[in-house]
Design a protein around this motif. Structure first.
Motif, PDB file in Angstrom:
ATOM      1  N   LEU A 187       0.826  -1.202   0.000  1.00 16.86           N
ATOM      2  CA  LEU A 187       0.000   0.000   0.000  1.00 16.86           C
ATOM      3  C   LEU A 187       0.864   1.257   0.000  1.00 16.86           C
ATOM      4  CD1 LEU A 187      -2.806   1.229   0.142  1.00 16.86           C
ATOM      5  CD2 LEU A 187      -2.679   1.071   2.623  1.00 16.86           C
ATOM      6  N   VAL A 188       1.925   1.270   0.782  1.00 19.86           N
ATOM      7  CA  VAL A 188       2.817   2.430   0.841  1.00 19.86           C
ATOM      8  C   VAL A 188       3.459   2.680  -0.522  1.00 19.86           C
ATOM      9  CG1 VAL A 188       4.910   3.357   1.895  1.00 19.86           C
ATOM     10  CG2 VAL A 188       3.246   2.153   3.309  1.00 19.86           C
ATOM     11  N   GLN A 189       3.860   1.626  -1.203  1.00 24.19           N
ATOM     12  CA  GLN A 189       4.461   1.771  -2.532  1.00 24.19           C
ATOM     13  C   GLN A 189       3.444   2.313  -3.535  1.00 24.19           C
ATOM     14  OE1 GLN A 189       5.764  -2.283  -2.942  1.00 24.19           O
ATOM     15  NE2 GLN A 189       7.917  -1.720  -2.652  1.00 24.19           N
ATOM     16  N   ARG A 190       2.208   1.854  -3.429  1.00 31.40           N
ATOM     17  CA  ARG A 190       1.165   2.331  -4.338  1.00 31.40           C
ATOM     18  C   ARG A 190       0.872   3.808  -4.096  1.00 31.40           C
ATOM     19  NH1 ARG A 190      -3.503  -1.921  -3.670  1.00 31.40           N
ATOM     20  NH2 ARG A 190      -4.608  -0.402  -4.938  1.00 31.40           N
ATOM     21  N   ILE A 191       0.822   4.207  -2.838  1.00 32.41           N
ATOM     22  CA  ILE A 191       0.583   5.615  -2.507  1.00 32.41           C
ATOM     23  C   ILE A 191       1.737   6.474  -3.010  1.00 32.41           C
ATOM     24  CG2 ILE A 191       0.401   7.272  -0.606  1.00 32.41           C
ATOM     25  CD1 ILE A 191      -1.148   5.046   0.915  1.00 32.41           C
ATOM     26  N   THR A 192       2.963   6.019  -2.775  1.00 32.27           N
ATOM     27  CA  THR A 192       4.148   6.753  -3.236  1.00 32.27           C
ATOM     28  C   THR A 192       4.133   6.906  -4.747  1.00 32.27           C
ATOM     29  OG1 THR A 192       5.406   5.900  -1.358  1.00 32.27           O
ATOM     30  CG2 THR A 192       6.664   6.791  -3.186  1.00 32.27           C
ATOM     31  N   ALA A 193       3.800   5.843  -5.450  1.00 31.44           N
ATOM     32  CA  ALA A 193       3.740   5.901  -6.917  1.00 31.44           C
ATOM     33  C   ALA A 193       2.672   6.893  -7.371  1.00 31.44           C
ATOM     34  CB  ALA A 193       3.460   4.511  -7.483  1.00 31.44           C
ATOM     35  N   PHE A 194       1.517   6.888  -6.706  1.00 29.82           N
ATOM     36  CA  PHE A 194       0.462   7.833  -7.066  1.00 29.82           C
ATOM     37  C   PHE A 194       0.914   9.269  -6.844  1.00 29.82           C
ATOM     38  CE2 PHE A 194      -3.057  10.533  -5.604  1.00 29.82           C
ATOM     39  CZ  PHE A 194      -3.769  10.622  -6.778  1.00 29.82           C
ATOM     40  N   LEU A 195       1.548   9.536  -5.696  1.00 25.81           N
ATOM     41  CA  LEU A 195       1.972  10.904  -5.387  1.00 25.81           C
ATOM     42  C   LEU A 195       3.047  11.409  -6.339  1.00 25.81           C
ATOM     43  CD1 LEU A 195       1.945  10.830  -1.492  1.00 25.81           C
ATOM     44  CD2 LEU A 195       0.279  11.894  -3.022  1.00 25.81           C
ATOM     45  N   ARG A 196       3.767  10.510  -6.965  1.00 26.07           N
ATOM     46  CA  ARG A 196       4.789  10.900  -7.943  1.00 26.07           C
ATOM     47  C   ARG A 196       4.219  11.062  -9.343  1.00 26.07           C
ATOM     48  NH1 ARG A 196       9.707   7.089  -5.756  1.00 26.07           N
ATOM     49  NH2 ARG A 196      10.242   8.435  -4.011  1.00 26.07           N
ATOM     50  N   SER A 197       3.005  10.603  -9.548  1.00 27.56           N
ATOM     51  CA  SER A 197       2.375  10.722 -10.866  1.00 27.56           C
ATOM     52  C   SER A 197       1.892  12.156 -11.066  1.00 27.56           C
ATOM     53  CB  SER A 197       1.184   9.761 -10.962  1.00 27.56           C
ATOM     54  OG  SER A 197       0.114  10.228 -10.158  1.00 27.56           O
TER      55      SER A 197
END
Length: 49
Positions: free
Chosen positions: A3-13
């Protein structure tokens, strides 16, 4: 993917960066800062009981 990786990826998009920028603009407004302080004081007052 965690979940943390998915959130991080979203915030970088691009869409995530746009959302973060909008949040920063909203938090810069004095009326929203006052609301946040009020909510924080109510929350902390409730925990002291």
């Amino acid at each position: 993917m965690s979940l943390v990786q998915r959130i991080t990826a979203f915030l970088r998009s691009p869409k995530g960066r746009q959302l973060v920028d909008r949040g920063r603009r909203e938090l810069a407004k004095p009326e929203n800062q006052a609301r946040l302080k009020q909510a924080a004081s109510r929350f902390s007052a409730g925990r002291r009981r």
